[in-house]
Design an enzyme around this catalytic site. Structure first.
Site, PDB file in Angstrom:
ATOM      1  N   LYS A  17      49.466  78.887  81.248  1.00 47.43           N
ATOM      2  CA  LYS A  17      50.588  78.441  80.419  1.00 47.43           C
ATOM      3  C   LYS A  17      50.147  78.357  78.969  1.00 47.43           C
ATOM      4  CE  LYS A  17      53.929  74.587  80.358  1.00 47.43           C
ATOM      5  NZ  LYS A  17      54.298  73.337  81.071  1.00 47.43           N
TER       6      LYS A  17
ATOM      7  N   SER B  68      58.911  73.016  82.529  1.00 48.33           N
ATOM      8  CA  SER B  68      58.594  73.842  81.384  1.00 48.33           C
ATOM      9  C   SER B  68      57.654  75.000  81.720  1.00 48.33           C
ATOM     10  CB  SER B  68      57.967  72.987  80.275  1.00 48.33           C
ATOM     11  OG  SER B  68      56.742  72.417  80.694  1.00 48.33           O
TER      12      SER B  68
ATOM     13  N   SER C 271      57.583  69.719  85.575  1.00 53.37           N
ATOM     14  CA  SER C 271      57.362  71.005  84.907  1.00 53.37           C
ATOM     15  C   SER C 271      56.551  72.004  85.715  1.00 53.37           C
ATOM     16  CB  SER C 271      56.702  70.793  83.543  1.00 53.37           C
ATOM     17  OG  SER C 271      57.625  70.232  82.640  1.00 53.37           O
TER      18      SER C 271
END
Length: 527
Positions: free
Chosen positions: A114, A194, A218
């Site tokens: 990420k 996210s 997330s």
């Protein structure tokens, strides 16, 4: 749906060299089966051990697939940057293997990260143009562990900008750097966030595994929405060093994979004590643990599992799938009882107070320590205003502004909120429910089905079951449960602090029994 302006992103020369047919359509791409579709770590390692495959070949294949499906074709926008050293890292792992040195199960395995996790020589942007030129000088601690384990860092994945802590009306999976990540099961649908890019990349077979981060949902929400496994560890099991923060009370990184077995292997590689993150000092027992050794298909026999009452369970698209999951658990020998969290939802306002205060304190400290180009929250707010056309075309920065106005960490309101939130979600929430019925774990639908992405209107969020574990700092594991109209649903397993081994073995037994995951079809026009 409001049309989304596709922002051009430079492709690395490596990807261009590998993809000689980058403009072919998704239909054309599908005509040639991807040779490593749904491949897992154990299977790939067996092929490498037999001399049938090497890491360079595998890395090249994933780079081609990213070029064909992420940068063109269905244009998923899951990957924001490729590691220019990926092929060299793969060649080094191959040379080590030929010399008889295999570091472990991740040796030669391509991994995506990420884009809020520091990894040289790439940028670390949190999706913001304010950090687009920011290249950290060293790896995050978990990336160091991945490299030590022999993994190949393939690149960075898109995310909800600032890990979805900029606006209350944000569209999950959108960032100014990466654009809108698209759900591979239905391109008009949202991937949740996210860790949207990590989830979509794993679902679409862009890498063997990926790393996401979670403050509240997330990892687990995008895992469920995209039909993969997502594990949010106990806070303190994985170091947060080198990760752009929201909250030191709730932040953690964790595995995002296509199987529970791969999640166990990946967790074993990244977990460990780190002096740079004091939370890891609380880790019990050994600093390195073989989670995969706990996986067994009969783990559900005799297990006591609490089915949490949830509005999600009453939804017509979820109820029948959940009923099938419960029936499968019982057929495998589990004792499933209905239960509830006695404090359900009572921590929510306190959680927001905690996040605002900790974001205000922690983000500038991280940016200054890592020598980012913008080092204050006020500076980021000003940057967004100055670049509003690019940074705020769909939603604003209310959470940034609320955090800037929040008090310091010695504020009595913050101290009270932090104590209340953890107590209500943990000891008086999850722990109380486990204790009341002598349960091994709690289960619930992770979230609902993917909603349509509508920029400017925020998310049509169906709700989620992961909040208690997130606020308590406890682990949660989302495993594919089934589908509703072709859209994935996840089953969430939750336990007390440091219960990852038990959750993984229960999730593994359930996964092996149901085999609920189906690869995406990159369809458009889902109702």
């Amino acid at each position: 749906m409001r049309p989304f302006p596709i922002r051009p992103r430079p492709l690395l020369l490596l990807a261009l060299a590998l993809c000689c047919a980058c403009q072919r359509s998704a239909t054309q791409s599908a005509e040639v089966p991807f040779p490593y579709q749904e491949a897992d770590i154990a299977g790939l390692q067996a092929r490498m051990a037999a001399g049938e495959l090497d890491s360079v070949t595998l890395t090249d294949a994933y780079l081609r697939r990213i070029a064909e499906l992420d940068r063109s074709g269905p244009t998923l926008r899951a990957v924001t940057e490729l590691n220019p050293a990926a092929r060299r890292e793969a060649a080094q792992r191959d040379a080590e293997r030929r010399a008889g040195h295999v570091r472990g199960p991740l040796h030669g395995m391509p991994v995506l990260l990420k884009d809020n996790i520091a990894a040289t020589p790439m940028h670390n942007t949190a999706g913001s143009l304010a950090l687009k030129g920011f290249r950290p000088g060293r790896d995050a601690f978990l990336v160091q562990r991945l490299r030590q384990a022999g993994a190949v860092i393939l690149g960075k994945t898109n995310l909800s900008e600032w890990a979805n802590f900029r606006s209350t009306r944000a569209s999950s999976g959108w960032s100014a750097v990466g654009g809108q990540t698209r759900n591979p099961y239905a391109l008009e649908r949202n991937p949740c966030g996210s860790s949207a890019g990590s989830a979509v990349a794993v679902a679409a077979n862009f890498a063997v595994v990926a790393i996401g981060t979670e403050t509240d949902g997330s990892i687990t929400c995008p895992a469920a929405i995209n039909g993969i496994v997502g594990l949010k560890p106990t806070v303190g099991l994985v170091s947060r060093d080198g990760i752009i923060p929201i909250s030191f009370s709730q932040d953690t990184a964790g595995p995002m994979t296509r199987s529970v077995a791969d999640a166990a292997l990946l967790l074993g590689a990244i977990a460990g004590r780190d002096e740079a993150d004091p939370a890891t000092a609380a880790m019990p027992g050994r600093a390195v643990y073989d989670y995969s050794a706990r996986l067994r298909t009969d783990a559900l026999r005799g297990a006591r599992i609490g089915l949490l009452r949830s509005p999600l369970s009453e939804r017509p698209e979820i109820g029948p799938v959940l009923a099938q999951a419960v029936a499968a658990l019982r057929e495998a020998g589990a004792i499933v009882v209905e239960t509830e969290l006695p404090t359900e939802g009572q921590w929510e306002q306190d959680e927001l107070t905690v996040l605002l205060h900790e974001f205000k304190a922690g983000l500038p400290r991280h940016l200054q320590q890592w020598q980012a180009p913008v080092t204050t929250l006020a500076g980021l707010i000003a940057f967004n205003r100055e670049h509003a056309a690019q940074e705020m075309p769909f939603f604003g920065q209310e959470l940034f502004e609320q955090a800037e106005a929040a008090g310091e960490l010695n504020d009595p309101a913050y101290i009270s909120a932090r104590n209340n939130a953890r107590r209500l979600a943990g000891p008086e929430g999850i722990d109380a429910a486990l204790r009341a019925d002598q349960l091994d774990a709690l289960i619930a639908p992770t979230t609902g089905v993917a909603w349509r992405t509508t920029h400017g209107e925020g998310d049509d969020y169906p709700g989620g079951s992961y909040g208690a574990a997130a606020v308590a700092g406890y682990p949660s594991l989302s495993v594919p449960m089934g589908h509703a109209d072709g859209l994935p649903l996840g089953l969430l397993f939750m336990g007390t602090a440091w219960s990852e081994p038990r959750l993984l073995e229960l999730g593994y037994a359930y996964e092996q029994l149901t085999r609920a995951r189906k690869p995406p079809t990159f369809a458009s026009g889902k109702p």
